[in-house]
Design an enzyme around this catalytic site. Sequence first.
Site, PDB file in Angstrom:
ATOM      1  N   ASN A 180      73.328  18.617  23.204  1.00 14.67           N
ATOM      2  CA  ASN A 180      72.104  19.029  23.662  1.00 14.67           C
ATOM      3  C   ASN A 180      72.483  20.620  23.823  1.00 14.67           C
ATOM      4  O   ASN A 180      73.520  20.941  24.201  1.00 14.67           O
ATOM      5  CB  ASN A 180      72.062  18.622  25.122  1.00 14.67           C
ATOM      6  CG  ASN A 180      70.673  19.045  25.664  1.00 14.67           C
ATOM      7  OD1 ASN A 180      69.501  18.508  25.194  1.00 14.67           O
ATOM      8  ND2 ASN A 180      70.640  19.745  26.714  1.00 14.67           N
ATOM      9  N   TRP A 198      72.061  23.862  35.631  1.00 11.74           N
ATOM     10  CA  TRP A 198      71.104  22.928  34.998  1.00 11.74           C
ATOM     11  C   TRP A 198      70.666  22.327  36.202  1.00 11.74           C
ATOM     12  O   TRP A 198      71.553  21.660  37.116  1.00 11.74           O
ATOM     13  CB  TRP A 198      71.802  22.141  34.147  1.00 11.74           C
ATOM     14  CG  TRP A 198      73.267  21.605  34.446  1.00 11.74           C
ATOM     15  CD1 TRP A 198      73.619  21.001  35.518  1.00 11.74           C
ATOM     16  CD2 TRP A 198      74.475  21.637  33.659  1.00 11.74           C
ATOM     17  NE1 TRP A 198      75.040  20.375  35.552  1.00 11.74           N
ATOM     18  CE2 TRP A 198      75.372  20.998  34.399  1.00 11.74           C
ATOM     19  CE3 TRP A 198      74.692  22.241  32.368  1.00 11.74           C
ATOM     20  CZ2 TRP A 198      76.865  20.882  33.881  1.00 11.74           C
ATOM     21  CZ3 TRP A 198      76.121  22.236  31.836  1.00 11.74           C
ATOM     22  CH2 TRP A 198      76.904  21.364  32.548  1.00 11.74           C
ATOM     23  N   ASP A 290      63.503  34.441  40.518  1.00 13.36           N
ATOM     24  CA  ASP A 290      63.252  33.585  39.548  1.00 13.36           C
ATOM     25  C   ASP A 290      61.946  33.423  39.086  1.00 13.36           C
ATOM     26  O   ASP A 290      61.133  34.167  39.432  1.00 13.36           O
ATOM     27  CB  ASP A 290      63.732  32.081  40.126  1.00 13.36           C
ATOM     28  CG  ASP A 290      64.289  31.239  39.513  1.00 13.36           C
ATOM     29  OD1 ASP A 290      64.074  31.200  38.062  1.00 13.36           O
ATOM     30  OD2 ASP A 290      65.197  30.419  39.636  1.00 13.36           O
TER      31      ASP A 290
HETATM   32  C1  LIG Z   1      64.674  32.405  30.708  1.00  7.99           C
HETATM   33  C2  LIG Z   1      64.847  30.848  31.014  1.00  7.99           C
HETATM   34  C3  LIG Z   1      65.664  30.549  31.917  1.00  7.99           C
HETATM   35  C4  LIG Z   1      65.968  29.097  32.529  1.00  7.99           C
HETATM   36  N1  LIG Z   1      66.569  28.741  33.308  1.00  7.99           N
HETATM   37  C5  LIG Z   1      66.804  27.536  33.666  1.00  7.99           C
HETATM   38  C6  LIG Z   1      67.806  27.300  34.648  1.00  7.99           C
HETATM   39  O1  LIG Z   1      68.692  27.921  35.075  1.00  7.99           O
HETATM   40  N2  LIG Z   1      68.085  25.953  34.878  1.00  7.99           N
HETATM   41  C7  LIG Z   1      67.265  24.870  34.374  1.00  7.99           C
HETATM   42  O2  LIG Z   1      67.285  23.641  34.625  1.00  7.99           O
HETATM   43  N3  LIG Z   1      66.189  25.180  33.536  1.00  7.99           N
HETATM   44  C8  LIG Z   1      66.068  26.495  33.018  1.00  7.99           C
HETATM   45  N4  LIG Z   1      64.928  26.910  32.194  1.00  7.99           N
HETATM   46  C9  LIG Z   1      64.215  25.710  31.662  1.00  7.99           C
HETATM   47  C10 LIG Z   1      64.904  25.102  30.422  1.00  7.99           C
HETATM   48  O3  LIG Z   1      65.564  25.688  29.370  1.00  7.99           O
HETATM   49  C11 LIG Z   1      63.952  23.943  29.919  1.00  7.99           C
HETATM   50  O4  LIG Z   1      63.502  23.229  30.851  1.00  7.99           O
HETATM   51  C12 LIG Z   1      64.836  23.162  28.576  1.00  7.99           C
HETATM   52  O5  LIG Z   1      63.763  22.412  27.960  1.00  7.99           O
HETATM   53  C13 LIG Z   1      65.785  22.237  29.305  1.00  7.99           C
HETATM   54  O6  LIG Z   1      66.198  21.464  28.208  1.00  7.99           O
HETATM   55  P1  LIG Z   1      66.724  20.089  28.283  1.00  7.99           P
HETATM   56  O7  LIG Z   1      65.674  19.333  28.248  1.00  7.99           O
HETATM   57  O8  LIG Z   1      67.593  19.887  27.012  1.00  7.99           O
HETATM   58  O9  LIG Z   1      67.549  20.046  29.628  1.00  7.99           O
HETATM   59  C14 LIG Z   1      64.834  28.186  31.729  1.00  7.99           C
HETATM   60  C15 LIG Z   1      63.993  28.622  30.707  1.00  7.99           C
HETATM   61  C16 LIG Z   1      63.867  29.809  30.405  1.00  7.99           C
HETATM   62  C17 LIG Z   1      62.967  30.254  29.376  1.00  7.99           C
HETATM   63 MN   LIG Z   2      67.528  18.440  25.449  1.00  8.98          MN
END
Ligand SMILES: Cc1cc2nc3c(=O)[nH]c(=O)nc-3n(C[C@H](O)[C@H](O)[C@H](O)COP(=O)(O)O)c2cc1C
Ligand SMILES: [Mn+2]
Length: 629
Positions: A180, A198, A290
């Site tokens: 992932n 995360w 944030d």
């Molecule tokens: C600039 C930016 C920062 C982000 N920071 C976080 C974070 O700190 N923690 C988090 O859980 N998601 C964060 N996200 C959202 C995740 O990247 C997004 O939900 C992603 O789809 C998660 O992938 P996953 O489904 O594989 O866990 C961020 C997105 C962006 C665009």
């Molecule tokens: Mn994913």
Amino acid sequence: MSWASRIDMGWRSLEEFIRALEARGELLRVGHPVDVRLEAGCIADRLVKMGGPAVVFDQPRLDDGSISRFPLVMNLFGTRERTNLALGVEEPSEIGEMMVGLMKPDIGAIMKRPWTGIGLLRQGISMTPRRVSKGKCQQVRIDDPDVTRLPIPMTWPDDGGAFMTLPLVVTADPETGTHNMGMYRSQIFGPKEVGLHWQKHKHGADHADSSIGRMPVAICLGGPPQVIFSSISPLPDNLSEYEFAGLLSGRRLRITKCQTNDLWVPSECDFVIEGYTVPGETRTEGPFGDHFGHYSLEDQYPVMHVTAITHRRDPSVPMTIVGVPPMEDGYLGEAIGDALLPVLKFQHRDVVDTFLPLETGFHNLAIVASRQRFPRQARKTALGLLGAGQMMFLKVVVVVDEDHDVKNLDSLLDALDSRVSIPDDLVVLEGMVADSLAHASPWENIHDKLIVDATTHAEGDPIEHSEIGSVSKSLPISVSAIDGVVQARMLRPSMMVITVEVEGGPNPEESIEEVDEHLASLQRERFASIRDSIWKLGASKGLRWLFITDSDADLESEDWRRRLLWQLFCRFDVGRDLHFDVARKRVAWDATAPIPSEEGPLPVRRWPAVTLHDPEMVNRIDSWLSKRL
Ligand SMILES: Cc1cc2nc3c(=O)[nH]c(=O)nc-3n(C[C@H](O)[C@H](O)[C@H](O)COP(=O)(O)O)c2cc1C
Ligand SMILES: [Mn+2]
């Protein structure tokens, strides 16, 4: 241009994209030293707010005064056009249409003209990552790895430190090995220690929860824009980020094995920070300015121990700043919404269109146009979406007719005004999943949700709408005279917004850490008294919607709509802040910053401050930028 002819057109590296931006005059190169602490982020913020170019800081100055060897790049995706360019599309919807084509190939057409299937086959093949032994991301290995030598910004004055804000965090399922790649901001704790933010609901957290021993982690920085985009996309189940990156580029994603663990990372990234986490080990992460324009609260998150850093020969470090919208993540988020809409429509056949406005931080509001062939179909659509992937985070869903222009705010207000009867059309879902960022929710990760049915009733719907009236024109004048009301403005004949300042109330831009039951109950009383004084006015009988917010929104200012949208949705909790009159015919929507309390009808947690730069720095940067641009 069709996708078939786009094949092999994706950017091969971040550098290639940066050079293309420079050639188009969309890049500001800053040759003098700029502090990674606050200054770089403030410049990026000012640039995105003016629709300006991306920026490369060639001399990022670290906290100890030294200049980092690596350039810092910000605001890469800071306009709709640049985001489309990064994705190699004219409209992001092209991406989703291609995905739907793969999920449901047009067999009839392919049987008639078999060669039309070739593009599809190539797209299918492009989804399998390709393992290569030598990745560009490993051209150089740093001897004694130290993340504090990288130009990593601290973007807001009250942040807990410097954060990697565009990190591609790679983990593997401990059982299946499936990789992932998610973007989870990563706090710099020390030369070899990084916090991994995360959130509970994300795949990285899922992997960590199910790992028994040390879990390998890699944080990649940079790489082709498609790879960055892939890591933030809420993908349909069973489509991995590596497959999606391949699909976006029209070419198999090359991946390379890490040097100190068994993870495979995108070969074209600019940096790879390798390491591991230890189950159960956490540290205080945050605060951090944030996405919602507030600081997110400190919390416990895992610590990554760094074992190696490798990089390309001429790497850049891309970062972003998030805060009061519009910000760069807003353009990325809008592109994601448009890109994945065709897939959503494919999976939810009654969805016609959706829009998640960036002003509301995406998760706080969705406007959904739905078919309504049978009674209450649109409500069913909303319920379906609330169970679909990251749509689970939504706080408010407004469903509208299928011919409604979801991106037009005036149409939204029209629909709320003319099609919603308060007793019939507001559906509250109690105790649902909330985003960890939702500071207004009474409990961490849990809140109530609101579905507003602003559709025309389907034929055969036996329920008659209760009467939809409107108010007398003189109402704002009488309302303005009420103690505590600062401004009043009619939005529609049934809809008013007021800003208030109550005695003993908080400064809505500052954080409030401590519970104060006395002040909180005074605040609730004063709020109720303003609301009831308005409802008691004879002229307000038809005032179905009363929106109330703090006076830091100026209802006369030029961009009051964007500001209001942000305030009304980010400071509001469905369970705590929706108040109905006795007859349940009118509703008041309280979007004022509350005082933390445990004894009210629903708790208020610590209230985080609004992200604000030092005004002097903003002035200095604005006058410098006006000369440079
Ligand atoms: C600039 C930016 C920062 C982000 N920071 C976080 C974070 O700190 N923690 C988090 O859980 N998601 C964060 N996200 C959202 C995740 O990247 C997004 O939900 C992603 O789809 C998660 O992938 P996953 O489904 O594989 O866990 C961020 C997105 C962006 C665009
Ligand atoms: Mn994913």
